[in-house]
Design a protein around this motif. Structure first.
Motif: not given
Length: 214
Positions: A106-111
């Motif tokens: 799983e890859l999350t970009h923040t923001p």
């Protein structure tokens, strides 16, 4: 969303959309099959080396072995259950370190950034349209990463101004775009059956694009 017509490449599934978090973050599940085509031929399902100017990137490995490199450091690996956070401004690339098995993360970009999950939807759609992701026209790659607030780092830093001032504007004049209506994923968020709608771009030989930009 498959990025290859043969179904032997990388599959993307949107977990959390930017709109659902007010742009705070977006999350995409990525399945990289063993031997999947990538931007570096010897690294399965590899991303090009790049950095994000606005986003931190968090990667949680769920299955398989993730290969990665940060900046000019040596290649490293993560196994299932392990996590990596790449701060904005740090060059990195990811790939499947075991060609014999699938890699799931799983890859999350923040923001979420300028494109949010649409970056991955369009990347998958373009891979499908060009048959595989490693065949996407280089100018198309530049335009897509630029629209997402990212910069490719595979070329010398002194060439960055040439890319920004000449190549990217030229690519846009030739018709390459970052967003294609036909590449938005179908189904609801978290729908495991979600798949890309029909993918259409003109022949890569012509380098021209016909759809209106999102």
């Amino acid at each position: 969303m498959e990025d290859s017509k043969a179904g032997n490449g990388t599959r993307y599934r949107v977990i959390t959309r930017s709109a659902d978090t007010g742009g705070q973050y977006c999350t995409v599940e990525v399945l990289v099959r063993g031997g999947a085509p990538g931007f570096t031929s010897e690294l399965a399902g590899s991303t090009p080396a790049h950095l994000h100017s606005q986003q931190d990137e968090t990667v949680l490995v769920k299955q398989g072995i993730l290969g990665y490199a940060l900046g000019d450091r040596q290649q490293q690996q993560l196994k299932a259950g392990e996590q990596l956070t790449v701060p904005k401004g740090i060059s990195h690339h990811l790939y499947n370190a075991d060609n014999s098995t699938d890699l799931l993360y799983e890859l999350t970009h923040t923001p979420a950034g300028p494109m949010g999950e649409a970056f991955f939807e369009n990347l998958a759609g373009l891979g499908w349209a060009y048959t595989t992701s490693d065949r996407i026209h280089p100018l198309q790659v530049l335009v897509l990463w630029d629209a997402a607030g990212a910069r490719l780092t595979e070329y010398p830093a002194f060439l960055q101004s040439v890319v920004d001032r000449l190549l990217i504007p030229l690519a846009k004049q030739l018709g390459f775009r970052a967003g294609w209506p036909s590449h938005k994923s179908a189904g609801g968020v978290g729908d495991k059956t979600a798949a890309a709608t029909e993918h259409e771009v003109p022949s890569s030989e012509s380098g021209t694009q016909a759809h209106e930009e999102l």
